[in-house]
Write an enzyme that holds these catalytic residues in place. Sequence first.
Site, mmCIF file in Angstrom:
data_model
loop_
_atom_site.group_PDB
_atom_site.id
_atom_site.type_symbol
_atom_site.label_atom_id
_atom_site.label_comp_id
_atom_site.label_asym_id
_atom_site.label_seq_id
_atom_site.Cartn_x
_atom_site.Cartn_y
_atom_site.Cartn_z
ATOM 1 C CG ASP A 137 -2.032 1.038 1.121
ATOM 2 O OD1 ASP A 137 -2.585 1.416 2.161
ATOM 3 O OD2 ASP A 137 -2.293 1.495 -0.020
ATOM 4 C CE LYS A 139 -2.786 4.856 0.989
ATOM 5 N NZ LYS A 139 -4.190 4.461 0.902
ATOM 6 C CG ASN A 142 0.361 4.710 3.686
ATOM 7 O OD1 ASN A 142 -0.302 5.348 4.499
ATOM 8 N ND2 ASN A 142 -0.131 3.695 3.004
ATOM 9 C CG ASP A 158 -1.384 2.241 6.659
ATOM 10 O OD1 ASP A 158 -2.327 2.989 6.362
ATOM 11 O OD2 ASP A 158 -1.539 1.029 6.939
ATOM 12 C CB THR A 177 12.198 -36.924 -6.549
ATOM 13 O OG1 THR A 177 12.420 -37.207 -5.178
ATOM 14 C CG2 THR A 177 13.360 -37.362 -7.384
HETATM 15 N N1 YIR Z 1 -3.775 2.118 9.285
HETATM 16 C C1 YIR Z 1 -3.072 1.157 9.896
HETATM 17 N N2 YIR Z 1 -3.572 -0.050 10.122
HETATM 18 N N3 YIR Z 1 -1.784 1.421 10.277
HETATM 19 N N4 YIR Z 1 -1.331 2.686 10.163
HETATM 20 C C2 YIR Z 1 -0.269 3.086 10.815
HETATM 21 C C3 YIR Z 1 0.533 2.138 11.651
HETATM 22 C C4 YIR Z 1 1.068 2.857 12.865
HETATM 23 C C5 YIR Z 1 1.872 4.051 12.463
HETATM 24 C C6 YIR Z 1 1.119 4.964 11.553
HETATM 25 C C7 YIR Z 1 1.456 6.321 11.512
HETATM 26 C C8 YIR Z 1 0.755 7.167 10.644
HETATM 27 N N5 YIR Z 1 0.980 8.513 10.570
HETATM 28 C C9 YIR Z 1 1.823 9.255 11.343
HETATM 29 O O1 YIR Z 1 2.563 8.793 12.199
HETATM 30 C C10 YIR Z 1 1.795 10.696 11.115
HETATM 31 C C11 YIR Z 1 0.985 11.374 10.229
HETATM 32 C C12 YIR Z 1 1.305 12.722 10.404
HETATM 33 C C13 YIR Z 1 0.816 13.889 9.790
HETATM 34 C C14 YIR Z 1 1.339 15.124 10.210
HETATM 35 C C15 YIR Z 1 2.326 15.210 11.211
HETATM 36 C C16 YIR Z 1 2.789 14.024 11.802
HETATM 37 N N6 YIR Z 1 3.776 14.083 12.812
HETATM 38 O O2 YIR Z 1 4.215 15.226 13.161
HETATM 39 O O3 YIR Z 1 4.230 13.025 13.361
HETATM 40 C C17 YIR Z 1 2.283 12.792 11.389
HETATM 41 N N7 YIR Z 1 2.571 11.515 11.828
HETATM 42 C C18 YIR Z 1 -0.227 6.660 9.817
HETATM 43 C C19 YIR Z 1 -0.557 5.324 9.866
HETATM 44 C C20 YIR Z 1 0.115 4.466 10.754
#
Ligand code: YIR
Length: 322
Positions: A137, A139, A142, A158, A177
Amino acid sequence: QSNLPKELSEKYMITKKIGVGVCGEVKLAFERATCKKVALKTINKKDFPASVGTATRSAEREIQILQKIDHPCLIKTKDFFQTDDSYYIVLELMEGGELYDRVKSKQQIKEPIAKLYFYQMLKAVEYLHNNGIIHRDLKPENVLLSSHDDVCIIKITDFNQSKILEESALMRTLCGTPTYLAPEVFTDAVTVGYSRAVDAWSLGVVLFVCLAGYPPFYPNARIGLSVSDQITQGIYTFIPSKWDGISDDAKDVVKKLLRVDPNARLTIEEALQHPWLMDEAMKETAEGIMYPKDPGDADATADPGDADATADPGDATADPGD
Ligand SMILES: N=C(N)N/N=C1\CCCc2cc(NC(=O)c3cc4cccc([N+](=O)[O-])c4[nH]3)ccc21
């Protein structure tokens, strides 16, 4: 704060929302003991696949992956809590936010910066593939940026759609075999095991979007062709006004990643050997921020407590395609 786990609010002071994902949100938090800033990602359990059984298993698989991976360009979890309806994952703060928003605000990312980010993505996905993990996934939403500066660390996140490759029955069959083995088992074996090629395709799309500011496949790009038709036929356009200032090497990497035939598509290793990435200055910058000499300037100094619980690859369901 709705029913937060007591241990969570005892250890962290949670403040404002800093990002809203499709599944849950991200908040800024402070570790009370150290006053260090962290990110807190909440994932609603109902956002995992329908039936309870697989939901917990797929969630547990993701948590397992998150705790096992250890690479400068993959998100690191610092703490983990859960209630009946949500997971709370404490992460390093990525103040640059999502690559998605960076591309949106800059329209196009300058080629040398796109190359620096792309190199880091390749190294991160190379690590995943070498550890038998396919992301599936990839993109811009992520891919997180460690700061607002152009030159910064990127981290992939993610792992909801990720798969852990494990030894398949086909592999075991091919070790025996083949006296009684039908020919199609051999011919099938040639194509099976290429599911990791999906990550190379996705990185090709991400690179295209970073360089050009628009995606290769989108509704009405070609009259009468649905987006899935454009993808299955590998039909996209390098719009001159967007691509004129971009090098032929960059276009060549994109072309070789956006090959419909997964067997013909560049692998991650091959992409890392492409002339566009043979750029010592860029690599020096990348290695410098990925592996800082002086621990002081590391974006998030690894906390010795971050025990990387190694998950046994045998635990998870492998992609049948493998
Ligand atoms: N969906 C799922 N099953 N697993 N997803 C996951 C698994 C766990 C980790 C995880 C982390 C994030 N995103 C961030 O950390 C993040 C976004 C962001 C935006 C602005 C600022 C900050 N920041 O200043 O940090 C940000 N940190 C998105 C999805 C997932």
